[in-house]
Design a protein around this motif. Structure first.
Motif, PDB file in Angstrom:
ATOM      1  N   THR A   1      -0.245  -2.264  -0.633  1.00 26.31           N
ATOM      2  CA  THR A   1       0.048  -3.652  -0.334  1.00 26.31           C
ATOM      3  C   THR A   1       0.012  -4.412  -1.645  1.00 26.31           C
ATOM      4  O   THR A   1      -1.034  -4.559  -2.271  1.00 26.31           O
TER       5      THR A   1
ATOM      6  N   SER B   1      -2.701  -7.114  -3.639  1.00 29.04           N
ATOM      7  CA  SER B   1      -4.040  -6.969  -3.090  1.00 29.04           C
ATOM      8  C   SER B   1      -5.078  -7.264  -4.162  1.00 29.04           C
ATOM      9  O   SER B   1      -4.889  -6.978  -5.341  1.00 29.04           O
TER      10      SER B   1
ATOM     11  N   ASP C   1      -7.104  -2.120   1.278  1.00 33.08           N
ATOM     12  CA  ASP C   1      -5.957  -1.637   2.070  1.00 33.08           C
ATOM     13  C   ASP C   1      -5.153  -0.557   1.352  1.00 33.08           C
ATOM     14  O   ASP C   1      -4.102  -0.127   1.838  1.00 33.08           O
TER      15      ASP C   1
END
Length: 328
Positions: free
Chosen positions: A22, A25, A211
């Motif tokens: 992601t 992040s 993530d």
């Protein structure tokens, strides 16, 4: 060089997917009591190391195959929990090298031992401990790093397992190691394994955003997904002689176009890969494209080239050019 496209269907593969990265992040501050660390997954070829890491991080990031020496690069999988972050380092199986590629792979696995906080030594619980296991045990004994002996494949053990268990219990007892039993295939025992590993880590920070599940770029994973299909579909003489290079990735809102070159060592291997009227290459490409679409969560156009590069596994220079080098 031969070229084939693998796009006999315009429908993206269905199924749930999770992005590998992601963007943007941030790494948060760890709460009180948070633990973290790097754990190397070490063992002989084909004991289930990559299957285990995929299970632990919750998504496929390492390719798997019944073919020995499937894993060629150290690959990090990241498991982030409310109380801990574990960075698993999947390593090539330790074996007796038969060529320069094998030397590089084994050296990388050995180098990983000295650069982590904990080693998970995975063994095949469906057979008794053997010479290869004892060889690795001696290597680990020379390193100043704690070890957990993980007995995998308990789902394949016979009802009477005392002899099998005893051979590994004795191995662990000699070195003072904790033993954990599990099945990477079914997931049995993995919660207990996870707890066992976290208990042996020290307090530490987040090393990666919560993530993130791997530190490898998408290009690397794409190349591995193509190689996985070659391992699954071709004859024994081909898989060990194959390397995959991603030449170009072009992204637009509607489709991702990928061009990749598959390197082999002999013309006969090239013929096997191509197949009659290109049938094998179309199957490899179609299957790989479906997996890549799950990774990228969108439509993919995949074009594959095949090139013969004689004896590339014996040349340190060619190995480096193809992405195989000793990792410090």
């Amino acid at each position: 060089m031969s070229t084939f496209d693998a796009n006999d269907s315009n429908d993206p593969s269905s199924g749930s997917s999770i992005p590998f990265v992601t963007l943007g992040s941030l790494i948060p501050a760890a709460p009180a009591g948070f633990k973290s660390g790097f754990i190397a997954i070490i063992g002989r070829p084909n004991v289930g190391k990559s299957t285990l890491m995929n299970r632990l991080v919750g998504q496929k990031i390492a390719i798997t195959s019944p073919v020995a020496q499937t894993t060629r690069n150290r690959l990090q999988g990241i498991l982030t929990l409310p109380t801990a972050q574990i960075i698993f380092v999947d390593t090539p199986g330790i074996h007796k090298p038969q060529h320069e590629l094998g030397v590089v792979l084994v050296r990388n696995a050995q180098n990983a031992i000295g650069s982590v906080d904990l080693v998970l030594f995975v063994v095949d619980g469906s057979v008794p401990a053997g010479g290869g296991d004892r060889y690795i045990a001696n290597l680990l004994n020379q390193a100043s790093v704690p070890v957990v002996l993980g007995i995998n494949k308990i789902d394949q053990q016979p009802t009477e397992t005392s002899e099998l268990d005893q051979s590994y219990q004795q191995l662990a007892a000699v070195h003072g190691w904790t033993v954990a039993k599990f099945s990477a295939l079914t997931g049995d025992g993995l919660e207990e394994l996870q707890t066992c590993l976290i208990d042996r880590l020290e307090a530490g920070p987040y090393y990666y955003p919560p993530d993130l599940i791997t530190d490898q770029p998408e290009r690397f994973i794409i190349g591995e997904l193509i190689r996985e299909q070659i391992l699954a579909l071709t004859r024994e003489e081909v898989p060990h002689s194959v390397a995959v290079i991603i030449d170009r990735v072009e992204e637009d809102p509607e489709i991702t176009r990928i061009l990749a070159t598959i390197y082999v060592e002999r013309d006969s291997q090239k013929g096997i890969l191509i197949g009659k009227q290109g049938s094998m290459m179309r199957t490899i490409g179609t299957n790989a494209r479906q997996q890549i679409q799950k990774l990228l969560m969108g439509k993919v156009y995949l074009e594959l080239f095949v090139k013969v590069q004689p004896k590339w596994r014996q040349s340190r220079l060619q190995l480096s050019e193809l992405g195989y080098r000793v990792e410090e």
